[in-house]
Design a protein around this motif. Structure first.
Motif, PDB file in Angstrom:
ATOM      1  N   ARG A 172     -15.729  -8.041  -9.141  1.00  0.00           N
ATOM      2  CA  ARG A 172     -14.321  -8.001  -8.719  1.00  0.00           C
ATOM      3  C   ARG A 172     -14.190  -7.922  -7.193  1.00  0.00           C
ATOM      4  NH1 ARG A 172      -9.152  -5.398 -10.660  1.00  0.00           N
ATOM      5  NH2 ARG A 172      -8.440  -4.070  -8.975  1.00  0.00           N
ATOM      6  N   GLU A 173     -15.103  -7.207  -6.568  1.00  0.00           N
ATOM      7  CA  GLU A 173     -15.032  -7.045  -5.110  1.00  0.00           C
ATOM      8  C   GLU A 173     -15.227  -8.371  -4.373  1.00  0.00           C
ATOM      9  OE1 GLU A 173     -14.210  -4.563  -2.923  1.00  0.00           O
ATOM     10  OE2 GLU A 173     -13.429  -3.679  -4.750  1.00  0.00           O
TER      11      GLU A 173
ATOM     12  N   PHE B 170     -13.896 -10.996  -4.947  1.00  0.00           N
ATOM     13  CA  PHE B 170     -12.606 -11.708  -4.847  1.00  0.00           C
ATOM     14  C   PHE B 170     -12.028 -11.563  -3.443  1.00  0.00           C
ATOM     15  CE2 PHE B 170      -8.016 -12.262  -5.577  1.00  0.00           C
ATOM     16  CZ  PHE B 170      -8.016 -13.440  -6.332  1.00  0.00           C
ATOM     17  N   ALA B 171     -12.528 -10.567  -2.724  1.00  0.00           N
ATOM     18  CA  ALA B 171     -12.009 -10.305  -1.372  1.00  0.00           C
ATOM     19  C   ALA B 171     -12.065 -11.545  -0.493  1.00  0.00           C
ATOM     20  CB  ALA B 171     -12.800  -9.174  -0.732  1.00  0.00           C
TER      21      ALA B 171
ATOM     22  N   TYR C 176      -9.254 -13.696  -1.284  1.00  0.00           N
ATOM     23  CA  TYR C 176      -8.034 -13.013  -0.822  1.00  0.00           C
ATOM     24  C   TYR C 176      -7.844 -13.239   0.671  1.00  0.00           C
ATOM     25  CZ  TYR C 176      -4.876  -9.019  -0.050  1.00  0.00           C
ATOM     26  OH  TYR C 176      -3.819  -8.231   0.299  1.00  0.00           O
ATOM     27  N   LEU C 177      -8.904 -12.998   1.413  1.00  0.00           N
ATOM     28  CA  LEU C 177      -8.810 -13.133   2.870  1.00  0.00           C
ATOM     29  C   LEU C 177      -8.589 -14.589   3.284  1.00  0.00           C
ATOM     30  CD1 LEU C 177     -11.648 -10.662   3.875  1.00  0.00           C
ATOM     31  CD2 LEU C 177      -9.181 -10.270   3.984  1.00  0.00           C
TER      32      LEU C 177
ATOM     33  N   ILE D 243      -4.604 -15.206   2.105  1.00  0.00           N
ATOM     34  CA  ILE D 243      -3.490 -14.259   2.223  1.00  0.00           C
ATOM     35  C   ILE D 243      -2.475 -14.679   3.294  1.00  0.00           C
ATOM     36  CG2 ILE D 243      -4.721 -12.690   3.786  1.00  0.00           C
ATOM     37  CD1 ILE D 243      -3.178 -10.423   2.379  1.00  0.00           C
TER      38      ILE D 243
ATOM     39  N   GLY E 256       1.237 -15.557   2.250  1.00  0.00           N
ATOM     40  CA  GLY E 256       2.259 -14.646   2.757  1.00  0.00           C
ATOM     41  C   GLY E 256       3.363 -15.412   3.462  1.00  0.00           C
ATOM     42  N   ARG E 257       2.948 -16.402   4.221  1.00  0.00           N
ATOM     43  CA  ARG E 257       3.920 -17.228   4.947  1.00  0.00           C
ATOM     44  C   ARG E 257       4.805 -17.994   3.954  1.00  0.00           C
ATOM     45  NH1 ARG E 257       0.756 -20.692   9.127  1.00  0.00           N
ATOM     46  NH2 ARG E 257       0.346 -18.726  10.141  1.00  0.00           N
TER      47      ARG E 257
ATOM     48  N   ARG F 169       5.951  -9.462   1.003  1.00  0.00           N
ATOM     49  CA  ARG F 169       4.692  -8.712   0.981  1.00  0.00           C
ATOM     50  C   ARG F 169       4.359  -8.309  -0.470  1.00  0.00           C
ATOM     51  NH1 ARG F 169       5.987  -5.144   5.098  1.00  0.00           N
ATOM     52  NH2 ARG F 169       5.495  -6.690   6.660  1.00  0.00           N
TER      53      ARG F 169
ATOM     54  N   THR G  94       3.359 -11.388  -2.443  1.00  0.00           N
ATOM     55  CA  THR G  94       2.007 -11.862  -2.110  1.00  0.00           C
ATOM     56  C   THR G  94       0.960 -11.023  -2.847  1.00  0.00           C
ATOM     57  OG1 THR G  94       2.837 -12.417   0.081  1.00  0.00           O
ATOM     58  CG2 THR G  94       0.467 -12.433  -0.196  1.00  0.00           C
ATOM     59  N   GLN G  95       1.152  -9.718  -2.820  1.00  0.00           N
ATOM     60  CA  GLN G  95       0.195  -8.854  -3.511  1.00  0.00           C
ATOM     61  C   GLN G  95       0.235  -9.103  -5.026  1.00  0.00           C
ATOM     62  OE1 GLN G  95      -1.970  -7.910  -1.559  1.00  0.00           O
ATOM     63  NE2 GLN G  95      -1.789  -5.765  -1.041  1.00  0.00           N
TER      64      GLN G  95
ATOM     65  N   PHE H 210      -1.783 -12.195  -5.907  1.00  0.00           N
ATOM     66  CA  PHE H 210      -3.226 -11.965  -5.929  1.00  0.00           C
ATOM     67  C   PHE H 210      -3.623 -11.054  -7.087  1.00  0.00           C
ATOM     68  CE2 PHE H 210      -3.089 -13.470  -1.500  1.00  0.00           C
ATOM     69  CZ  PHE H 210      -4.112 -14.396  -1.578  1.00  0.00           C
ATOM     70  N   ALA H 211      -2.754 -10.108  -7.392  1.00  0.00           N
ATOM     71  CA  ALA H 211      -3.067  -9.219  -8.515  1.00  0.00           C
ATOM     72  C   ALA H 211      -3.119 -10.029  -9.812  1.00  0.00           C
ATOM     73  CB  ALA H 211      -2.017  -8.121  -8.620  1.00  0.00           C
TER      74      ALA H 211
ATOM     75  N   LEU I  13      -6.227 -12.188  -9.830  1.00  0.00           N
ATOM     76  CA  LEU I  13      -7.404 -11.377 -10.126  1.00  0.00           C
ATOM     77  C   LEU I  13      -7.471 -11.061 -11.621  1.00  0.00           C
ATOM     78  CD1 LEU I  13      -9.771  -9.962  -8.757  1.00  0.00           C
ATOM     79  CD2 LEU I  13      -8.302  -8.019  -8.312  1.00  0.00           C
TER      80      LEU I  13
ATOM     81  N   LEU J  26       5.943 -17.639  12.244  1.00  0.00           N
ATOM     82  CA  LEU J  26       6.149 -16.460  11.396  1.00  0.00           C
ATOM     83  C   LEU J  26       5.000 -15.484  11.615  1.00  0.00           C
ATOM     84  CD1 LEU J  26       7.251 -18.184   8.065  1.00  0.00           C
ATOM     85  CD2 LEU J  26       8.691 -16.944   9.674  1.00  0.00           C
TER      86      LEU J  26
ATOM     87  N   LEU K 144       2.190 -11.400   7.519  1.00  0.00           N
ATOM     88  CA  LEU K 144       2.766 -10.299   6.722  1.00  0.00           C
ATOM     89  C   LEU K 144       1.825  -9.113   6.662  1.00  0.00           C
ATOM     90  CD1 LEU K 144       4.376 -11.996   3.588  1.00  0.00           C
ATOM     91  CD2 LEU K 144       5.536 -10.778   5.416  1.00  0.00           C
ATOM     92  N   PHE K 145       0.554  -9.419   6.761  1.00  0.00           N
ATOM     93  CA  PHE K 145      -0.439  -8.356   6.635  1.00  0.00           C
ATOM     94  C   PHE K 145      -1.281  -8.336   7.918  1.00  0.00           C
ATOM     95  CE2 PHE K 145       0.628  -9.883   2.455  1.00  0.00           C
ATOM     96  CZ  PHE K 145       0.839  -8.729   1.736  1.00  0.00           C
TER      97      PHE K 145
ATOM     98  N   TRP L 224      -6.374  -5.796   1.255  1.00  0.00           N
ATOM     99  CA  TRP L 224      -7.262  -6.041   0.115  1.00  0.00           C
ATOM    100  C   TRP L 224      -7.739  -4.726  -0.502  1.00  0.00           C
ATOM    101  CZ3 TRP L 224      -8.887  -8.356  -3.881  1.00  0.00           C
ATOM    102  CH2 TRP L 224     -10.128  -8.043  -4.445  1.00  0.00           C
TER     103      TRP L 224
ATOM    104  N   LEU M 107      -5.059  -3.404  -2.624  1.00  0.00           N
ATOM    105  CA  LEU M 107      -4.924  -4.157  -3.881  1.00  0.00           C
ATOM    106  C   LEU M 107      -6.077  -3.854  -4.831  1.00  0.00           C
ATOM    107  CD1 LEU M 107      -3.329  -6.447  -5.390  1.00  0.00           C
ATOM    108  CD2 LEU M 107      -5.020  -8.008  -4.468  1.00  0.00           C
TER     109      LEU M 107
ATOM    110  N   ALA N 164      -4.665  -4.806 -12.664  1.00  0.00           N
ATOM    111  CA  ALA N 164      -3.657  -5.671 -12.067  1.00  0.00           C
ATOM    112  C   ALA N 164      -2.548  -5.979 -13.061  1.00  0.00           C
ATOM    113  CB  ALA N 164      -4.311  -6.958 -11.623  1.00  0.00           C
TER     114      ALA N 164
ATOM    115  N   TRP O 263       0.626  -1.791  -7.133  1.00  0.00           N
ATOM    116  CA  TRP O 263      -0.306  -1.557  -6.045  1.00  0.00           C
ATOM    117  C   TRP O 263       0.370  -0.682  -4.991  1.00  0.00           C
ATOM    118  CZ3 TRP O 263       1.871  -6.093  -7.482  1.00  0.00           C
ATOM    119  CH2 TRP O 263       2.919  -6.526  -6.678  1.00  0.00           C
TER     120      TRP O 263
END
Lengths: 202, 419
Positions: free
Chosen positions: A33-34, A36-37, A40-41, A44, A48-49, A62, A65-66, A69-70, A73, B49, B52-53, B60, B63, B69, B84
């Protein structure tokens, strides 16, 4: 079961030097699971935009966006590798955002985000730039949904083929959508400008 | 004119891509100054823009440290709140996590452990041996004949499954049945009683029994049935769930609904601001109920695309049916097949032109020119004929997009999957 024979590869890599393909990162994330970072990076910022453009509210964007990803995941085991992870992510995004928009039933100003203008500007220029951005975004939000989505994905930083993959449409269709959207936007902005001039004259 | 539009659309796309790569587009042939300025303006607004983060790594961590989730609820009322930790510090929605407990280690039994490892290794080898004898697609429970043909095609084909459903023998209508492939449009704000069968234009009476599935193409589709239904979000690979009877559910574009009881009563409505359009299939009993149907409200447009005839079903063995809707895009010059369909298949051409050819048993060349199916036309259901193979090809400069409906008896699908 998704069998894609024309695979769109994503060459750019905004996730800070990680050159692995989405497919490799997904396979790692399925085991750990980790891992996935990295995905995500990678996505994101643009997601987000996209959320911000869609929702016009930083806090809501915000959260959305989370949530995207949730859900990604949580549903990663359902994802079948087709070389279109990014498109899959945007499919989730469009659903999450559709839910958010239907709950809000209101338009939100992009206030804080749009105030972030060039500090070197004069106050007059800042007001003018902010006003123009508001006008443009308002006009974009009034476009038909598919045209609006195409433009917002573009504004989020996606290329033409990537927009096509994210929307599940052919690239040619997206090209025409973009063109129609811009032509409509131009007409809309021209009419507004004319109206403003009329008002100013009055 | 069409070529001019296409050239302009191409130029615009190239220009935008160049701008995105940070290149100053060398030439903007065909683009007027307004369009160039608009693209630059939009790109500028997007890139201006703020993120956001500001600290994505921290986001991360927040989350990943959240509990399980959230998954999307199947009823609008059930949609869970975000769970979260918000970056603004709100954490009240986060469930408390219990302290991790270490598993006690077993002492001794070293020999037993070694024995178990050896057994596991042997088992892995055996399973691996069996696995490599089978192709990866054997893992899937249903691979339609069309999909297998696409997988064998050289490329240039985009296949997007919209919905795949299996109806049990108990769910299927008894006696003679008919399959109707249809499109339905409901204007914003319009609500109407759900009476299976009426909007496909196939009958003037309510149906007695049936099953069906629909995929929302655009707009917001809200429905409430007096029977449970199944919902699949965002295409056939998306999450799915069951919606209990009497529950409101709203579907967005790409979502699909499966009706195990297409004859159930209920209400459907368009709760969005735009017209809602869906594409669907109903497999219904041809037996008449005697209950006349009310007229559809103004603005509701039901378009039957095609329907089967009784004899189409004669080759079907009894038992469950696999039903699938998929969007297939054929780039110019690409083709699928020849392949032999299993069951029934119908296709609605959304855009472009599809060349539909036939190759009789024992023949290596088609006996005649393919049928040209153009935008808005439908390739109708055809009863499978032993040995008759079909081909589908993109025959227009622009990609040909079609919505393909496939109905296959599960028994035949399973046979065709056998190694």
């Amino acid at each position: 079961v998704v069998a894609i024979f024309t695979r769109l590869r994503h060459s750019h890599d905004p996730s800070g030097g990680v050159n692995d393909s989405d497919a490799i990162l997904v396979s790692r994330a399925l085991r750990d699971r980790e891992a996935f970072a990295a995905l995500y990076l990678r996505y994101i910022t643009e997601l987000g935009r996209f959320c911000l453009l869609r929702l016009h509210d930083e806090e809501a964007a915000r959260d959305a966006t989370q949530q995207i990803f949730a859900q990604a995941l949580a549903g990663l085991s359902h994802y079948r590798e087709t070389g279109q992870f990014r498109a899959w992510l945007y499919t989730i995004a469009r659903h999450v955002l559709a839910n958010q928009v239907s709950r809000q039933h209101a338009t939100f100003p992009l206030a804080a985000a749009l105030e972030a203008v060039d500090p070197g500007m004069t106050p007059e220029e800042m007001v003018s730039a902010t006003f123009e951005r508001h006008t443009v975004l308002d006009a974009v939000s009034r476009l038909p949904d598919d045209q609006r989505t195409a433009l917002e994905l573009r504004m989020a930083g996606l290329s033409g083929p990537e927009v096509a993959a994210a929307m599940g449409r052919s690239h040619d269709t997206v090209k025409k959508l973009q063109l129609r959207a811009l032509q409509r936007l131009r007409a809309e902005l021209v009419s507004r400008t004319t109206m403003q001039e009329v008002r100013r004259g009055a | 004119v069409e070529r001019d539009v296409r050239d302009l659309a191409d130029a615009l796309d190239h220009h935008w891509d160049a701008l995105l790569r940070g290149e100053v587009p060398a030439a903007t042939t065909g683009l007027d100054a307004d369009l160039v300025a608009l693209v630059a303006g939009l790109q500028g607004v997007g890139s201006a823009l703020p993120p956001l983060f500001p600290d994505p790594h921290q986001a991360w961590r927040e989350l990943s440290q959240a509990p399980a989730a959230p998954t999307r609820g199947w009823s609008d009322e059930e949609t869970p709140p975000p769970t979260w930790i918000h970056s603004n510090g709100h954490a009240d929605l986060v469930a408390e996590r219990g302290p991790a407990t270490a598993r006690p280690r077993r002492r001794g039994g070293w020999a037993l452990g070694q024995l178990a490892t050896a057994a596991l290794l042997l088992l892995t080898l055996a399973v691996g041996f069996v696995a490599i004898r089978q192709s990866p697609r054997d893992e899937r429970t249903w691979v339609p004949a069309l999909v297998r043909a696409m997988e064998d095609a050289p490329g240039g084909i985009i296949d997007t499954p919209l919905i795949e459903a299996t109806f049990t023998a108990e769910e299927l209508p008894r006696g003679e049945k008919d399959a109707i492939y249809y499109q339905l449009t409901i204007p914003p704000g319009v609500s109407l009683p759900y009476l299976g069968g009426q909007y496909c234009g196939c009958s003037s009476e309510a149906i007695t029994s049936g099953v069906g599935t629909e995929v929302v193409q655009s707009g917001a589709y809200t429905l409430r049935l007096e029977a449970p239904l199944r919902v699949q979000r965002g295409g056939s690979t998306g999450p799915s769930g069951v919606v209990p009877a009497g529950t409101d559910i709203t579907l967005a574009a790409g979502d699909a609904v499966i009706y195990p009881d297409y004859a159930a009563r209920g209400v459907i409505r368009n709760t969005g601001a735009e017209p809602m359009t869906l594409i669907g299939v109903a497999i219904v009993a041809t037996e008449e109920s005697g209950t006349p149907l009310p007229a559809a409200p103004p603005g509701v447009r039901a378009t039957p695309l095609t329907h089967s005839i009784s004899s189409d079903w004669k080759t079907f063995p009894p038992g469950p049916l696999n039903v699938g809707l998929r969007k297939v895009t054929l780039l110019s010059g690409t083709s699928i097949g020849p392949y032999q369909p299993v069951g029934l298949q119908a296709s609605w051409i959304e855009s472009g032109t599809v060349a539909h050819g036939f190759l009789p048993a024992g023949e290596s060349a088609p006996p005649g020119a393919p049928l040209m199916q153009r935008t808005g036309s439908t390739i109708p259901f055809m009863r499978p004929s032993p040995g008759l193979r079909e081909t589908l090809g993109g025959a227009s400069e622009e990609p040909a997009e079609m919505l393909v409906l496939i109905i296959e008896p599960a028994a035949l699908s399973a046979q065709s999957l056998a190694p």
